[in-house]
Design an enzyme around this catalytic site. Structure first.
Site, short mmCIF file in Angstrom:
data_model
loop_
_atom_site.label_atom_id
_atom_site.label_comp_id
_atom_site.label_asym_id
_atom_site.label_seq_id
_atom_site.Cartn_x
_atom_site.Cartn_y
_atom_site.Cartn_z
CE1 TYR A 178 -20.96 11.14 0.01
CE2 TYR A 178 -19.63 13.08 0.42
CZ TYR A 178 -19.72 11.75 0.12
OH TYR A 178 -18.57 11.03 -0.07
CD GLN A 236 -12.97 9.98 -2.17
OE1 GLN A 236 -13.92 9.77 -1.44
NE2 GLN A 236 -12.79 11.14 -2.78
CG ASN A 258 -15.91 19.12 17.18
OD1 ASN A 258 -14.80 19.67 17.27
ND2 ASN A 258 -16.68 18.93 18.21
N GLY A 262 -13.80 16.09 4.46
CA GLY A 262 -14.88 15.18 4.05
C GLY A 262 -16.20 15.76 4.51
CD1 TRP A 288 -26.67 7.40 -7.06
CD2 TRP A 288 -24.76 6.91 -6.01
NE1 TRP A 288 -26.91 6.35 -6.21
CE2 TRP A 288 -25.76 6.03 -5.57
CE3 TRP A 288 -23.46 6.78 -5.50
CZ2 TRP A 288 -25.51 5.01 -4.62
CZ3 TRP A 288 -23.20 5.77 -4.56
CH2 TRP A 288 -24.22 4.91 -4.13
P1 A2P Z 1 -17.10 14.72 14.06
O1 A2P Z 1 -17.70 15.13 12.74
O2 A2P Z 1 -18.05 14.87 15.19
O3 A2P Z 1 -15.76 15.36 14.33
P2 A2P Z 1 -13.60 9.47 8.76
O4 A2P Z 1 -13.11 10.73 8.14
O5 A2P Z 1 -12.56 8.41 8.90
O6 A2P Z 1 -14.83 8.95 8.09
O7 A2P Z 1 -14.01 9.81 10.28
C1 A2P Z 1 -15.07 10.66 10.55
C2 A2P Z 1 -15.50 10.47 11.99
O8 A2P Z 1 -14.43 10.77 12.88
C3 A2P Z 1 -16.64 11.36 12.36
O9 A2P Z 1 -17.48 10.64 13.24
C4 A2P Z 1 -15.97 12.53 13.05
O10 A2P Z 1 -16.83 13.11 14.00
C5 A2P Z 1 -14.81 11.84 13.75
N1 A2P Z 1 -13.61 12.69 13.86
C6 A2P Z 1 -13.18 13.64 13.03
N2 A2P Z 1 -12.02 14.17 13.45
C7 A2P Z 1 -11.72 13.55 14.61
C8 A2P Z 1 -10.65 13.67 15.53
N3 A2P Z 1 -9.67 14.54 15.35
N4 A2P Z 1 -10.67 12.86 16.62
C9 A2P Z 1 -11.67 11.98 16.83
N5 A2P Z 1 -12.70 11.81 15.98
C10 A2P Z 1 -12.73 12.60 14.88
#
Ligand code: A2P
Length: 313
Positions: free
Chosen positions: A58, A193, A276, A24, A89
């Site tokens: 986005y 989706q 990350n 994503g 959109w």
């Molecule tokens: P980050 O981008 O800092 O990793 P979703 O896909 O449900 O929308 O969740 C996205 C959020 O979850 C983002 O804030 C992301 O932060 C965080 N995230 C992504 N992977 C993990 C993980 N393995 N553990 C905890 N948080 C995560």
């Protein structure tokens, strides 16, 4: 079907296929440093992801395209190995605006086609350059939509070779039926989706979609970033769930891996967002364990029927 890090595509009803996990890419545009998205997509491709979920709205499609093109130029992947999903959109639902919107996405990406193009939301805003149009009192400016006419314009884009597969997003079963029952339908939606995770398991919609050969793609599969400006934070954090934590200990996996595995094990595509590097890698390590049928039922029983993303528009 045996899914692995190198082979995890599942079939779509039009003969194409979709990797069951994608990255994503939505991140708040103002606070996200430039190039973070591009770097993350490159790390994801190096990790083994072959599916990237993006959108015009986005504001970072150019970074996604740059990353994909760099990995192709390096010989790491071929274009046909990559699956990119773009989104039409709500200000572009009028039929004459559909192809120009897709062409704008292709220009941002600097690619010749997208693999999947989906109607992002089954409602229209006032057409124009303002993507979030409001009146002087801050009220949303809606616009009449004809989803069947929009769909026909999308079918023409597929015939023109600009997109391989067509789908929708945030559609309920009635909105799906509108398209499925359209006289002269040329291409069925291959995917829908929607928000989907153990606290919002979508049992009825999943059944309906399975019956019609429509793949569910789960957005917010980890329970979102909990940004209160668009997330219903009264729903408890998914990743803190005690039962899911217990399962994580049993399988020596993180709760993120547990919730992603739950969805892919029932044929639901997941598109966790992470920018990350460690978490991008962590989220991909979901092919080396599986739940028993009883555990799958226990996870399903966590359903609260409450959304994190209420789309209050
Ligand atoms: P980050 O981008 O800092 O990793 P979703 O896909 O449900 O929308 O969740 C996205 C959020 O979850 C983002 O804030 C992301 O932060 C965080 N995230 C992504 N992977 C993990 C993980 N393995 N553990 C905890 N948080 C995560």
């Amino acid at each position: 079907m045996h899914l692995s890090t190198v082979n995890h595509r599942i079939p779509l009803s039009d003969g194409n296929s979709i990797p069951i996990i994608g990255l994503g890419t939505y991140s708040e545009p103002i606070s996200t440093p430039k190039a973070t998205c591009a770097t993350s997509v490159k790390i994801a491709i190096d990790t083994g992801y072959r599916h990237i979920d993006g959108a015009y709205i986005y504001q970072n499609e150019h970074e996604v395209g740059e990353a994909i093109r760099e990995k192709i130029a390096q010989g790491k992947v071929r274009r046909e190995d990559i699956f990119y999903c773009g989104k039409l959109w709500a200000t572009h639902l009028d039929p004459e605006r559909v192809r120009p919107a897709l062409e704008k996405t292709l220009k941002n990406l600097q690619l010749d086609y997208v693999d999947l193009y989906i109607i992002e939301i089954p409602m229209a805003f006032k057409p124009g350059d303002d993507v979030y149009p409001r009146d002087e009192n801050g009220k949303w400016l809606y616009h009449k939509s004809d989803l069947c006419a929009t769909w026909e314009a999308l079918e023409a884009c597929k015939d023109a070779g600009l997109v391989k597969s067509l789908g929708v997003s945030n559609f309920n079963h009635r909105q799906l039926e509108l398209i499925l029952d359209k006289p002269g339908l040329k291409y069925k939606p291959v995917s829908n989706q929607v928000e989907c995770h153990p606290y919002f398991t979508q049992p009825k919609l999943l059944k309906f979609c399975q019956k019609h050969d429509i793949v569910i793609v789960a957005y917010s599969p980890l329970g979102t970033c909990r940004d209160p400006s668009w997330v219903n934070v009264s729903v408890p954090p998914l990743l803190k769930d005690p039962f899911l934590n217990t399962l994580g200990k049993k399988y020596n996996k993180t709760v993120a891996q547990i919730v992603l595995r739950f969805n892919i094990q029932r044929g639901v595509v997941v598109i966790p967002k992470s920018f990350n590097p460690e978490r991008i890698k962590e989220n991909f390590q979901i092919f080396d364990f599986s739940f028993t049928e009883e555990e799958m039922k226990d996870i399903e029983a966590l359903n609260k029927n409450i959304r994190y993303v209420e789309l209050l528009m």
